[in-house]
Motif scaffolding. Structure first.
Motif, PDB file in Angstrom:
ATOM      1  N   THR A  45      39.707  85.370  46.684  1.00 44.50           N
ATOM      2  CA  THR A  45      40.751  84.891  45.773  1.00 44.50           C
ATOM      3  C   THR A  45      42.128  84.984  46.420  1.00 44.50           C
ATOM      4  OG1 THR A  45      39.452  85.610  43.855  1.00 44.50           O
ATOM      5  CG2 THR A  45      41.806  85.226  43.504  1.00 44.50           C
ATOM      6  N   GLY A  46      42.387  86.114  47.058  1.00 40.09           N
ATOM      7  CA  GLY A  46      43.673  86.280  47.726  1.00 40.09           C
ATOM      8  C   GLY A  46      43.884  85.281  48.842  1.00 40.09           C
TER       9      GLY A  46
ATOM     10  N   TRP B  51      44.669  81.876  47.346  1.00 40.67           N
ATOM     11  CA  TRP B  51      46.044  81.767  46.854  1.00 40.67           C
ATOM     12  C   TRP B  51      47.018  81.576  48.014  1.00 40.67           C
ATOM     13  CZ3 TRP B  51      48.508  85.767  42.907  1.00 40.67           C
ATOM     14  CH2 TRP B  51      49.678  85.224  42.380  1.00 40.67           C
TER      15      TRP B  51
ATOM     16  N   TRP C  11      46.638  78.127  49.415  1.00 39.73           N
ATOM     17  CA  TRP C  11      47.034  77.074  48.480  1.00 39.73           C
ATOM     18  C   TRP C  11      48.491  76.648  48.670  1.00 39.73           C
ATOM     19  CZ3 TRP C  11      42.619  76.981  45.024  1.00 39.73           C
ATOM     20  CH2 TRP C  11      42.524  75.828  44.260  1.00 39.73           C
TER      21      TRP C  11
ATOM     22  N   THR D  23      53.646  77.230  42.635  1.00 43.35           N
ATOM     23  CA  THR D  23      52.338  77.777  43.013  1.00 43.35           C
ATOM     24  C   THR D  23      52.319  79.293  42.831  1.00 43.35           C
ATOM     25  OG1 THR D  23      52.078  75.961  44.594  1.00 43.35           O
ATOM     26  CG2 THR D  23      50.606  77.832  44.861  1.00 43.35           C
TER      27      THR D  23
ATOM     28  N   THR E  89      50.294  80.379  38.852  1.00 41.46           N
ATOM     29  CA  THR E  89      49.118  81.182  39.178  1.00 41.46           C
ATOM     30  C   THR E  89      49.240  82.587  38.596  1.00 41.46           C
ATOM     31  OG1 THR E  89      49.022  79.936  41.245  1.00 41.46           O
ATOM     32  CG2 THR E  89      47.634  81.891  41.079  1.00 41.46           C
TER      33      THR E  89
ATOM     34  N   GLY F 214      46.567  84.161  35.889  1.00 41.29           N
ATOM     35  CA  GLY F 214      45.801  85.380  36.120  1.00 41.29           C
ATOM     36  C   GLY F 214      45.931  86.359  34.972  1.00 41.29           C
TER      37      GLY F 214
ATOM     38  N   CYS G 213      40.363  87.020  38.768  1.00 40.18           N
ATOM     39  CA  CYS G 213      40.109  86.054  39.847  1.00 40.18           C
ATOM     40  C   CYS G 213      39.923  84.648  39.295  1.00 40.18           C
ATOM     41  CB  CYS G 213      38.873  86.477  40.644  1.00 40.18           C
ATOM     42  SG  CYS G 213      39.093  87.988  41.609  1.00 40.18           S
TER      43      CYS G 213
ATOM     44  N   ILE H 235      43.302  83.253  38.298  1.00 44.36           N
ATOM     45  CA  ILE H 235      44.085  82.852  39.469  1.00 44.36           C
ATOM     46  C   ILE H 235      43.667  81.456  39.926  1.00 44.36           C
ATOM     47  CG2 ILE H 235      44.445  83.317  41.941  1.00 44.36           C
ATOM     48  CD1 ILE H 235      46.034  85.180  40.133  1.00 44.36           C
ATOM     49  N   ILE H 236      42.363  81.229  40.034  1.00 45.35           N
ATOM     50  CA  ILE H 236      41.889  79.914  40.488  1.00 45.35           C
ATOM     51  C   ILE H 236      42.227  78.834  39.471  1.00 45.35           C
ATOM     52  CG2 ILE H 236      39.897  78.586  41.275  1.00 45.35           C
ATOM     53  CD1 ILE H 236      40.783  80.934  43.103  1.00 45.35           C
TER      54      ILE H 236
ATOM     55  N   LEU I 284      45.844  77.899  39.919  1.00 49.43           N
ATOM     56  CA  LEU I 284      46.028  77.123  41.145  1.00 49.43           C
ATOM     57  C   LEU I 284      45.548  75.687  40.963  1.00 49.43           C
ATOM     58  CD1 LEU I 284      44.877  79.852  43.710  1.00 49.43           C
ATOM     59  CD2 LEU I 284      47.188  78.889  43.525  1.00 49.43           C
TER      60      LEU I 284
END
Length: 440
Positions: free
Chosen positions: A241-242, A245, A248, A270, A274, A278, A298, A301-302, A305
């Motif tokens: 996930t990190g 990000w 991205w 962005t 995000t 999250g 997670c 977050i996606i 994004l």
């Protein structure tokens, strides 16, 4: 005689001045066509950031969500289809998406990069240009990650050979045409005025809808939904996930094709969309009576994004926050309520997050682009008219992706059989398909 000489000198001087002026204009035009080294450097960096999203970002994110017996097969499928996409892109994908000739749905020319040299350039959204090789590489990574995203719905039961056949056909009949329609001059959505800054339709709706169709045709995993199938490593998923990000920012800010103020807007959006997503996914979990989880963080977050991808340079900062929060909550309900209600086995929620989040982002962009809501639009197109264009682009993408995916999956099934045997599925695809284990 003196008058004749003076007149002749005047005519000669005037012609020389005109010639000098014309030469200066040509020289200025030639100078303008030289790529700005700063923009080139930013686009090279952005390209590598998108590669970071695929390997290791998406591979770890998806791999950690599967059961340990399928970890390597998931990562291998992602890496292999990305490599295949890169090769097909330079052979004919770039020509189909951005070739010199074409219509509203497809282009042609520049097969095997014919005519592309170190001196050739690609246009940006101003009077600047970047090196064409850099533009080709940047767009190549988009094709690679999009086909990899589709696999989130089919992991743990699809043959590796079927994945490769499907990927080749899907890229050809789904991804390359939609990329042309959205981002190339003369493309259907481009000429409609649809706003898609970094790939809400091209990447996320495209991949999400394709993932759903593929999962429906492939069928459910053995034991789903009665047997528990929790992620085997949330640690690796968090790492993935990190990395996603971070990568991205190349995806979104890089899509401006220049290192300018709009790229800066895409960058801050962005961040904040995000961040909101999250947190709001975990709030939705609490509101639904569950604990705020790492998996929820997670997933949020996606979702953020994904939603901000079409909006990155097209909405204001606080519009991006609202968009991220809204998309996160809606995606939460799509994953936790919609999927069980209909019973489809979208293994890693590719449709629930990328498909649904992409739709929210694409349609929301039409609303939040308006200057009355802090967007960068100039007001020349009304909010209602722009939103209608966005809806038309979303609907067309859904239909195109669904039909193309069905064709690609059935061809793959005809050639490879599509699905592993029950014994391989029980033992795990790591051993059954690749002869190795993630953990010994």
């Amino acid at each position: 005689m003196i008058r004749k000489i003076l007149c002749g000198a005047g005519v000669l001087g005037t012609s020389m001045l005109a010639a000098t002026s014309a030469w200066a204009q040509e020289a200025a035009a030639a100078a303008a066509a030289v790529p700005n080294p700063g923009n080139n450097a930013w686009m090279m960096t952005s390209t590598l950031l998108v590669l970071l999203m695929i390997l290791p970002g998406l591979a770890l994110f998806y791999g950690g969500l599967t059961r340990s017996k399928n970890m390597l097969s998931t990562m291998t499928q992602i890496g292999a289809v990305a490599c295949l996409a890169m090769l097909l892109w330079v052979m004919y994908g770039y020509g189909m998406a951005f070739g010199p000739e074409g219509n509203a749905f497809i282009s042609w020319g520049k097969w095997f990069l014919a005519g592309v040299t170190s001196d050739s350039t690609a246009a940006t959204f101003s009077d600047e240009v970047i090196s064409e090789y850099v533009f080709i590489c940047f767009q190549m990574t988009f094709a690679a990650i999009t086909v990899a995203l589709v696999l989130g719905s089919t992991v743990e039961r699809i043959k590796f050979s079927a994945v490769m056949v499907f990927a080749a056909i899907w890229l050809t009949i789904v991804y390359f045409p939609i990329a042309h329609m959205v981002w190339a001059g003369g493309g259907l959505f481009f000429e409609m005025g649809a706003l898609d800054f970094a790939g809400g339709t091209v990447v996320h709706i495209n991949a999400g809808v394709s993932a759903l169709v593929a999962a429906l045709i492939l069928g459910k995993r053995r034991g789903y939904p009665h047997e528990p199938m929790p992620p085997h490593s949330m640690t690796l998923t968090m790492v993935g996930t990190g990395l996603l990000w971070v990568g991205w920012f190349g995806f979104n800010a890089g899509s401006e094709l220049e290192a300018d103020g709009t790229a800066g807007l895409a960058m801050i959006n962005t961040f904040v969309a995000t961040a909101a997503a999250g947190l709001f996914w975990m709030l939705a979990e609490r509101a639904a009576g569950h604990k705020a989880s790492a998996l929820g963080f997670c997933s949020g977050i996606i979702a953020g994004l994904v939603a901000v991808t079409p909006a990155a340079g097209n909405v204001g900062v606080f519009g991006a926050i609202v968009l991220g929060a809204l998309a996160s909550v809606i995606c939460f309900f799509a994953v936790s309520k919609l999927k069980p209600m209909f019973g489809y086995d979208d293994a890693l929620d590719a449709f629930g997050i990328h498909g649904i989040g992409g739709m929210i982002g694409a349609i929301g962009t039409g609303i939040l682009h308006d200057p009355s809501l802090g967007g960068p639009g100039d007001g020349s197109v009304s909010m209602g008219a722009q939103t209608l264009v966005q809806i038309q682009a979303v609907a067309t993408t859904i239909v195109w992706a669904a039909v193309g995916t069905a064709i690609a999956i059935y061809v793959a099934k005809l050639i490879t059989g599509l699905r592993v045997t029950p014994e391989v599925e029980l033992e795990g695809l790591d051993i059954g398909e690749h002869g190795e284990r993630a953990y010994n």
